[in-house]
Design an enzyme around this catalytic site. Structure first.
Site, short mmCIF file in Angstrom:
data_model
loop_
_atom_site.label_atom_id
_atom_site.label_comp_id
_atom_site.label_asym_id
_atom_site.label_seq_id
_atom_site.Cartn_x
_atom_site.Cartn_y
_atom_site.Cartn_z
CB ALA A 184 -0.94 0.00 1.21
N GLY A 185 2.07 1.20 0.53
CA GLY A 185 2.94 2.36 0.48
C GLY A 185 3.29 2.73 -0.94
CG HIS A 186 5.65 0.17 -3.36
ND1 HIS A 186 5.68 -0.97 -2.59
CD2 HIS A 186 6.94 0.56 -3.51
CE1 HIS A 186 6.95 -1.26 -2.30
NE2 HIS A 186 7.73 -0.34 -2.83
CD GLU A 229 7.59 12.96 3.69
OE1 GLU A 229 7.08 12.67 4.81
OE2 GLU A 229 7.50 14.08 3.16
#
EC number: 6.3.2.1
Length: 280
Positions: free
Chosen positions: A35-37, A148
């Site tokens: 989900a970060g990507h 980040e």
């Protein structure tokens, strides 16, 4: 979604976007998407009409003995996720395309790359800078998005882009986290259930330290407490440091600050970071 593995085909596709007057947003990844990507992809879709994602497990940023051989590779699942998200082009070059025989050029970004992970993983950021510079020259994006969570990597890339006059808008996207606060990472799959449960100590320790520093408590004492709490949770700590958010050097009064940490649990190395406001 087009899937392209050879550089001439990539350049033809990008030329088609340019001929239509379309801006390009780019998300470089090493795959094993989560989900970060996908948050990066979502931001990219808001930023430009065309979105390109790369998947390349870059051997130059792994030191001997690190997890290059076992780094998770999930090309089919990744491709389905990106197609469902509306990505226009997936760039998946083989190693021999990225580093053809005789490749001899290396990019080193001094200063910002040297502390923290630069000290813990010598040569790592040279590999990152080299592959990102190559990807930028291949894709020629208008906008590039990075998470980040890899805060030092983002700082290195911004420094390189400024120094080498890349005409690219580099944007950071906030860290995506599981419900318990652990930063999403492709390496989280290495964790056994009991180690995954213990790993939440990393974001919790950073949060406690950041709040203490923001209240005006002694920063070094807060960092020592964070390190001790991580060790008590089973971590082997590489570093817990408060730094200037731009230079990653000594904090400067009135300038944004960041608290960064790297630590291993059951052999898996995790990193995390949080912003730290001025004392109240």
């Amino acid at each position: 979604m087009q899937t392209i593995r050879q550089l001439p085909d990539l350049r033809d596709a990008v030329s088609g976007f340019r001929a239509a007057g379309e801006r390009v947003a780019f998300v470089p990844t090493m795959g094993a998407l989560h989900a970060g990507h996908m948050a990066l992809v979502a931001e990219a879709k808001l930023a430009a009409p065309r979105v390109i994602v790369s998947i390349f497990v870059n051997p130059k940023q792994f030191a001997p003995g690190e997890d290059l051989a076992r780094y998770p590779r999930k090309e089919q699942a990744d491709s389905r996720m990106l197609a469902a998200a509306g990505v226009d082009l997936l760039w998946m070059p083989p190693v021999e395309v990225m580093y053809p025989e005789g490749h001899a050029t290396n990019i080193a970004v001094t200063g910002v790359s040297e502390p923290l992970d630069g000290a813990a993983r010598p040569g790592h950021f040279d590999g990152v800078a080299t592959v990102v510079a190559k990807l930028f020259n291949q894709v020629k994006p208008d906008i590039a998005l990075f998470g980040e969570k890899d805060f030092q990597q983002l700082a290195v890339i911004r420094r390189m882009v400024a120094d080498l006059d890349f005409d690219i808008d580099v944007r950071g996207v906030p860290t995506q986290r599981d419900d318990d606060g652990l930063a999403l990472s492709s390496r989280n799959v290495y964790l056994a259930p009991e180690d995954r449960a213990s790993a939440v100590a990393l974001p919790r320790a950073l949060g406690v330290a950041a709040r203490a520093i923001e209240k005006g408590d002694d920063a070094q004492a807060a960092l020592a407490t964070a390190r001790a709490s991580l060790e008590a949770a089973g971590f082997d700590v590489d570093y817990v440091e408060l730094v200037d958010a731009a230079s990653l050097g000594t904090p400067v009064a009135g300038q944004p600050r960041r608290l960064l940490a790297a630590a291993r649990i059951a052999g898996t190395r995790l990193i995390d970071n949080v912003s730290v406001a001025e004392p109240e």
